[in-house]
Design a protein around this motif. Structure first.
Motif, PDB file in Angstrom:
ATOM      1  N   ILE A 179      43.762  43.932  41.656  1.00  0.00           N
ATOM      2  CA  ILE A 179      44.246  42.683  41.127  1.00  0.00           C
ATOM      3  C   ILE A 179      44.133  42.530  39.511  1.00  0.00           C
ATOM      4  O   ILE A 179      44.895  42.545  38.616  1.00  0.00           O
ATOM      5  N   ALA A 180      42.894  43.136  38.963  1.00  0.00           N
ATOM      6  CA  ALA A 180      42.268  42.704  37.655  1.00  0.00           C
ATOM      7  C   ALA A 180      43.253  43.924  36.972  1.00  0.00           C
ATOM      8  O   ALA A 180      43.820  43.527  35.904  1.00  0.00           O
ATOM      9  N   ARG A 181      43.450  45.179  37.488  1.00  0.00           N
ATOM     10  CA  ARG A 181      44.188  46.237  36.784  1.00  0.00           C
ATOM     11  C   ARG A 181      45.603  45.847  36.825  1.00  0.00           C
ATOM     12  O   ARG A 181      46.144  45.860  35.696  1.00  0.00           O
ATOM     13  N   LEU A 182      46.251  45.310  37.672  1.00  0.00           N
ATOM     14  CA  LEU A 182      47.639  44.763  37.741  1.00  0.00           C
ATOM     15  C   LEU A 182      47.668  43.780  36.587  1.00  0.00           C
ATOM     16  O   LEU A 182      48.789  43.847  35.616  1.00  0.00           O
ATOM     17  N   LEU A 183      46.931  42.587  36.623  1.00  0.00           N
ATOM     18  CA  LEU A 183      46.874  41.888  35.520  1.00  0.00           C
ATOM     19  C   LEU A 183      46.789  42.239  33.927  1.00  0.00           C
ATOM     20  O   LEU A 183      47.637  41.718  33.290  1.00  0.00           O
ATOM     21  N   HIS A 184      45.877  43.218  34.042  1.00  0.00           N
ATOM     22  CA  HIS A 184      45.672  43.874  32.711  1.00  0.00           C
ATOM     23  C   HIS A 184      46.628  44.471  32.213  1.00  0.00           C
ATOM     24  O   HIS A 184      47.349  44.489  31.166  1.00  0.00           O
ATOM     25  N   GLY A 222      40.334  42.805  29.345  1.00  0.00           N
ATOM     26  CA  GLY A 222      40.070  44.063  30.164  1.00  0.00           C
ATOM     27  C   GLY A 222      40.085  44.105  31.368  1.00  0.00           C
ATOM     28  O   GLY A 222      39.670  42.889  31.869  1.00  0.00           O
ATOM     29  N   PRO A 223      40.233  45.269  32.116  1.00  0.00           N
ATOM     30  CA  PRO A 223      40.189  45.327  33.596  1.00  0.00           C
ATOM     31  C   PRO A 223      38.767  44.784  34.036  1.00  0.00           C
ATOM     32  O   PRO A 223      38.660  43.970  35.311  1.00  0.00           O
ATOM     33  N   GLU A 224      37.739  45.110  33.486  1.00  0.00           N
ATOM     34  CA  GLU A 224      36.204  44.905  33.980  1.00  0.00           C
ATOM     35  C   GLU A 224      36.149  43.423  34.165  1.00  0.00           C
ATOM     36  O   GLU A 224      35.587  42.642  34.831  1.00  0.00           O
ATOM     37  N   ALA A 225      36.285  42.818  32.807  1.00  0.00           N
ATOM     38  CA  ALA A 225      36.056  41.341  32.721  1.00  0.00           C
ATOM     39  C   ALA A 225      37.280  40.552  33.638  1.00  0.00           C
ATOM     40  O   ALA A 225      36.706  39.633  34.330  1.00  0.00           O
ATOM     41  N   LEU A 226      38.286  41.057  33.790  1.00  0.00           N
ATOM     42  CA  LEU A 226      39.108  40.539  34.444  1.00  0.00           C
ATOM     43  C   LEU A 226      38.799  40.474  36.111  1.00  0.00           C
ATOM     44  O   LEU A 226      38.926  39.592  36.874  1.00  0.00           O
ATOM     45  N   GLU A 227      38.303  41.627  36.437  1.00  0.00           N
ATOM     46  CA  GLU A 227      37.603  41.790  37.589  1.00  0.00           C
ATOM     47  C   GLU A 227      36.539  40.824  38.267  1.00  0.00           C
ATOM     48  O   GLU A 227      36.438  40.087  39.135  1.00  0.00           O
ATOM     49  N   ARG A 228      35.749  40.706  37.134  1.00  0.00           N
ATOM     50  CA  ARG A 228      34.575  39.648  37.390  1.00  0.00           C
ATOM     51  C   ARG A 228      35.114  38.433  37.514  1.00  0.00           C
ATOM     52  O   ARG A 228      34.901  37.308  38.468  1.00  0.00           O
ATOM     53  N   ALA A 252      44.838  32.228  44.975  1.00  0.00           N
ATOM     54  CA  ALA A 252      45.037  32.988  46.141  1.00  0.00           C
ATOM     55  C   ALA A 252      46.140  33.984  45.500  1.00  0.00           C
ATOM     56  O   ALA A 252      46.799  33.618  44.703  1.00  0.00           O
ATOM     57  N   VAL A 253      46.236  35.164  45.989  1.00  0.00           N
ATOM     58  CA  VAL A 253      46.688  36.354  45.542  1.00  0.00           C
ATOM     59  C   VAL A 253      47.521  37.069  46.882  1.00  0.00           C
ATOM     60  O   VAL A 253      46.786  37.341  47.846  1.00  0.00           O
ATOM     61  N   VAL A 254      48.682  37.358  46.639  1.00  0.00           N
ATOM     62  CA  VAL A 254      49.436  38.051  47.613  1.00  0.00           C
ATOM     63  C   VAL A 254      49.890  39.617  46.992  1.00  0.00           C
ATOM     64  O   VAL A 254      50.159  39.653  45.677  1.00  0.00           O
ATOM     65  N   LEU A 255      49.400  40.674  47.597  1.00  0.00           N
ATOM     66  CA  LEU A 255      49.495  42.190  47.010  1.00  0.00           C
ATOM     67  C   LEU A 255      50.635  42.605  47.614  1.00  0.00           C
ATOM     68  O   LEU A 255      51.004  42.525  49.065  1.00  0.00           O
ATOM     69  N   ALA A 256      51.430  43.438  47.273  1.00  0.00           N
ATOM     70  CA  ALA A 256      52.337  44.468  47.838  1.00  0.00           C
ATOM     71  C   ALA A 256      51.925  45.707  47.927  1.00  0.00           C
ATOM     72  O   ALA A 256      51.515  46.547  46.751  1.00  0.00           O
TER      73      ALA A 256
END
Length: 150
Positions: A13-18, A30-36, A48-52
């Motif tokens: 999710i963090a990678r996609l948002l980044h 950055g992906p690490e901060a977003l992941e946290r 809530a997140v929906v992934l494809a």
């Protein structure tokens, strides 16, 4: 087929948002901060997140809050993103349908979202799904979405 994300999905999710913000030259911590942060918000049930697909090729990220005028929740679609090489294949529509289903399951009466005037593809998708930027009826006054940094 879209699926609801769990805690184990915080990194993708963090990678996609980044990647989303990078693509549009918007700020990203950055992906690490977003992941946290994503992990914290998922654990607290604040998002809530929906992934494809697997690995994820797109996401719909929502926030919920109590509605003022109804005994229900309002749902705000915070982000909808599909990786560039997968666009035009129905993933965005599938994510939106799954997001609306999840919002209904959680007790939301309405879904709100914002998008840029220039994002014609997103606007066409939202309008094809029944979203409107007109108040009350098709010829009603135009609604505006405003934003400001504090």
């Amino acid at each position: 087929m879209p699926r609801r994300a769990g805690l184990d999905d915080a990194a993708p999710i963090a990678r996609l948002l980044h990647d989303f913000n990078t693509e549009y030259d918007d700020f990203t911590p950055g992906p690490e901060a977003l992941e946290r942060r994503v992990r914290e918000l998922l654990e607290a049930d604040e998002i809530a997140v929906v992934l494809a697909d697997d690995p994820p090729q797109g996401l719909a990220l929502m926030r919920f809050r109590p509605a003022l005028w109804k005994e229900a929740l309002d749902c705000y679609l915070e982000e909808l993103y599909v990786v560039p090489d997968r666009r035009g294949q129905g993933i965005g529509r599938a994510l939106m349908n799954a997001a609306m289903d999840l919002a209904r399951e959680r007790g939301a009466a309405d879904m709100h979202l914002g998008t840029g005037e220039d994002d014609v593809a997103a606007r066409a998708l939202y309008e094809s799904l029944g979203f409107s930027n007109r108040e009350g009826k098709p010829d009603g006054p135009l609604n505006y979405f405003y934003e400001r940094e504090l």
